[in-house]
Write a protein that holds these residues in place. Structure first.
Motif, PDB file in Angstrom:
ATOM      1  N   ALA A   3      32.245  -5.845-113.326  1.00  0.00           N
ATOM      2  CA  ALA A   3      31.864  -7.132-113.911  1.00  0.00           C
ATOM      3  C   ALA A   3      32.856  -8.207-113.491  1.00  0.00           C
ATOM      4  O   ALA A   3      32.475  -9.326-113.137  1.00  0.00           O
ATOM      5  CB  ALA A   3      31.810  -7.017-115.431  1.00  0.00           C
TER       6      ALA A   3
ATOM      7  N   PHE B 226      18.254 -15.948-105.819  1.00  0.00           N
ATOM      8  CA  PHE B 226      19.646 -15.953-105.344  1.00  0.00           C
ATOM      9  C   PHE B 226      19.671 -16.368-103.879  1.00  0.00           C
ATOM     10  O   PHE B 226      18.779 -16.030-103.116  1.00  0.00           O
ATOM     11  CB  PHE B 226      20.250 -14.539-105.407  1.00  0.00           C
TER      12      PHE B 226
ATOM     13  N   ILE C 209      27.596 -10.114-103.009  1.00  0.00           N
ATOM     14  CA  ILE C 209      27.525  -9.238-104.186  1.00  0.00           C
ATOM     15  C   ILE C 209      27.392  -7.771-103.755  1.00  0.00           C
ATOM     16  O   ILE C 209      28.112  -6.895-104.244  1.00  0.00           O
ATOM     17  CB  ILE C 209      26.329  -9.623-105.097  1.00  0.00           C
TER      18      ILE C 209
ATOM     19  N   ALA D 187      26.177  -6.316-114.344  1.00  0.00           N
ATOM     20  CA  ALA D 187      27.293  -7.110-113.820  1.00  0.00           C
ATOM     21  C   ALA D 187      26.900  -8.571-113.638  1.00  0.00           C
ATOM     22  O   ALA D 187      27.747  -9.454-113.660  1.00  0.00           O
ATOM     23  CB  ALA D 187      27.785  -6.517-112.502  1.00  0.00           C
ATOM     24  N   GLN D 188      25.597  -8.824-113.454  1.00  0.00           N
ATOM     25  CA  GLN D 188      25.119 -10.197-113.284  1.00  0.00           C
ATOM     26  C   GLN D 188      24.603 -10.788-114.600  1.00  0.00           C
ATOM     27  O   GLN D 188      24.021 -11.880-114.608  1.00  0.00           O
ATOM     28  CB  GLN D 188      23.998 -10.240-112.237  1.00  0.00           C
TER      29      GLN D 188
ATOM     30  N   TYR E  54      23.422 -17.227-110.571  1.00  0.00           N
ATOM     31  CA  TYR E  54      22.291 -16.902-111.442  1.00  0.00           C
ATOM     32  C   TYR E  54      22.184 -17.741-112.699  1.00  0.00           C
ATOM     33  O   TYR E  54      23.076 -17.762-113.517  1.00  0.00           O
ATOM     34  CB  TYR E  54      22.332 -15.426-111.823  1.00  0.00           C
TER      35      TYR E  54
ATOM     36  N   ASP F 132      30.726 -14.549-108.482  1.00  0.00           N
ATOM     37  CA  ASP F 132      29.397 -14.783-107.904  1.00  0.00           C
ATOM     38  C   ASP F 132      28.351 -15.055-108.976  1.00  0.00           C
ATOM     39  O   ASP F 132      27.424 -15.820-108.777  1.00  0.00           O
ATOM     40  CB  ASP F 132      28.943 -13.556-107.119  1.00  0.00           C
ATOM     41  N   GLN F 133      28.559 -14.402-110.107  1.00  0.00           N
ATOM     42  CA  GLN F 133      27.585 -14.459-111.183  1.00  0.00           C
ATOM     43  C   GLN F 133      27.303 -15.896-111.619  1.00  0.00           C
ATOM     44  O   GLN F 133      26.158 -16.326-111.646  1.00  0.00           O
ATOM     45  CB  GLN F 133      28.166 -13.675-112.355  1.00  0.00           C
TER      46      GLN F 133
ATOM     47  N   LEU G 170      32.564  -9.105-109.778  1.00  0.00           N
ATOM     48  CA  LEU G 170      31.362  -9.875-109.446  1.00  0.00           C
ATOM     49  C   LEU G 170      31.223 -11.156-110.258  1.00  0.00           C
ATOM     50  O   LEU G 170      30.305 -11.935-110.038  1.00  0.00           O
ATOM     51  CB  LEU G 170      30.112  -9.010-109.648  1.00  0.00           C
TER      52      LEU G 170
END
Lengths: 219, 219
Positions: free
Chosen positions: B204, B159, B167, A44-45, B215, B210-211, B207
Motif C-alpha cells: 500500500a 488509469f 503500478i 492497494a489502490q 484513481y 500512484d494511487q 503504491l
C-alpha cells in the motif's frame, strides 16, 4: 443434508451482513491465484471490491493473511445480489473450473448485463465459450507467463532483448489471430486441425525474419 | 502388469528410436499449456527440442496438430538419457503437477547438473521448493497473466497507461521481494503470516504515490 442446508443458510447471512455497507465497484468471483492478485492490487489502490469463493478451506487460509472474502457460489443470483452486483461496474470471473466459470458468466449476462466481465480462461476451448458469451475481456491464465518464460530462455541463449521482444510481440499477435480463426471452425475437427497446421506454417513465416538474424546454434 | 511392462518397454523403444538423431538443445518435460508455447516458439526459431509428456491422450491430441512429442515419465533417468539430456543445454520443467515437477527437478540436479532448468511453478509453495533445489529460473504459471489482467482493468477504469505500467512494475518487484522474505520463514506459520501482513502494508505504501494521482472513484 441438515448440515448442508445450515451451511448454505449461515453463509448467506454472513455474506449479506458483511457486504451490505460495501457498495463494491468490483466483484471478484473466485479468490485463488488469479483473484488474489486482483484483490491485492485493488486493495492497494483503495478500490472497493467484494471477493467470493466456494472453497471454505481456501477462504480460511487467505483470511489468515488479512484478506476479506466470502464463502459462496458466485453463479447464484441471490448471492450476487447480496454482493452488490446491481451497483457494481466490473465482474472479475477468476474461477478456475471451466463449467462453473461458464455458468457464472451466463448468470451475469442474464441478470446483470451492465457488468463488464473480465474472464480468466483455462485453455482455448474455454476461450471459445467465453467468446460466444461476449464477455468484455479474456485472458488465458498460463499464456502470458509462458510467453515471457520463452523470452527468458531466448535471452539466456544470447538473443538480443529487442529481438526477443519483437518475436514475442509477433507471436502474441499471431496467436490472437489464430484464436479467432480457430473459433470460427471449432465445431469441425478437420477444419480446426487444418487451420491450426496452417497456423504453424504461418508462424514460422512470420518469425523467419527474426530467426536468421538472431539465432546461431552453438552446436 | 503385463500391459504396463509392455507399454513401458514399447514407449522406451519409441522414444529411443525417434530421439536418436535429434541431439536436442532443449528438453521440454510436460507438453501441456506451458510446454506447448515453448514448443511452438522453439520450432519457429528452428531450435531443436524434444518434448516429453506422461499423458497419452494429450499426446495424441497435440500430435494431430502436427507436434512431435514422446510418451514417458520425465523423472526417469533412462528416458532422460534417451532423450539426449547428456548433450542438451536447457531443461524446461513445464510439468503442472507439483510433486512430479519436484521429483523431476531432483533427478535432473542429480544426474545432469549441467542442464539449466527453467521451471514452471504452480504457486508460492512450489516456488519455495524449486528455490531450495536451486533451479535456474522460475515463473509462476498464472502470475504474469493475472498482473497484466489487472492492468487491463485499470486501463478500462481510466488509469493512464504509464501509471498502470508503473503500478504493475512496482507490484512485481514488491511481490518478488515478498517471495524471498516468505521463503526464509516458510516453515514458521506465525512468522509467515506476520511477514505477509507486513507485505500488504508495504505494498500500500509502495503504491500510495500512484494511487492519489491516478484513481478517483466515479461513485
Amino acid at each position: 443434508l441438515h448440515d448442508f442446508v445450515l451451511r448454505r443458510f449461515t453463509n448467506r447471512v454472513v455474506v449479506y451482513d458483511q457486504i451490505k455497507d460495501e457498495a463494491p465497484e468490483v466483484i471478484i468471483a473466485g479468490f485463488g491465484r488469479v483473484g488474489q492478485v486482483f484483490g491485492r492490487l485493488l486493495k492497494a489502490q483503495n478500490i472497493p471490491f467484494v471477493a467470493i469463493d466456494h472453497d471454505s478451506e481456501q477462504i480460511e487460509l487467505v483470511r489468515k493473511f488479512g484478506n476479506k472474502v466470502y464463502y459462496g457460489d458466485a453463479s447464484r443470483k441471490d448471492l450476487l445480489e447480496a454482493a452488490g452486483a446491481r451497483n457494481a461496474r466490473y465482474f472479475i470471473l477468476a474461477i478456475g473450473n471451466v463449467d462453473v466459470s461458464i455458468e457464472t458468466a451466463e448468470t451475469i449476462k442474464e441478470h446483470y448485463p451492465h457488468l463488464k466481465i473480465f474472464a480468466r480462461a483455462r485453455n482455448r476451448g474455454h476461450v471459445y465459450e467465453l467468446m460466444d458469451l461476449d464477455v468484455h475481456k479474456i485472458r488465458r491464465e498460463t499464456f502470458d507467463s509462458s510467453v515471457l518464460f520463452v523470452g527468458d530462455l531466448f535471452i539466456d541463449m544470447g538473443f538480443a532483448p529487442e529481438a526477443v521482444n519483437k518475436i514475442l510481440d509477433k507471436f502474441r499477435v499471431h496467436d490472437e489471430m489464430m484464436l479467432k480463426e480457430q473459433h470460427k471452425v471449432r465445431h469441425d475437427d478437420k477444419s480446426l486441425i487444418s487451420v491450426s497446421k496452417q497456423g504453424v506454417a504461418q508462424l514460422a513465416q512470420v518469425l523467419s525474419e527474426d530467426q536468421v538474424k538472431t539465432y546461431i546454434s552453438p552446436n
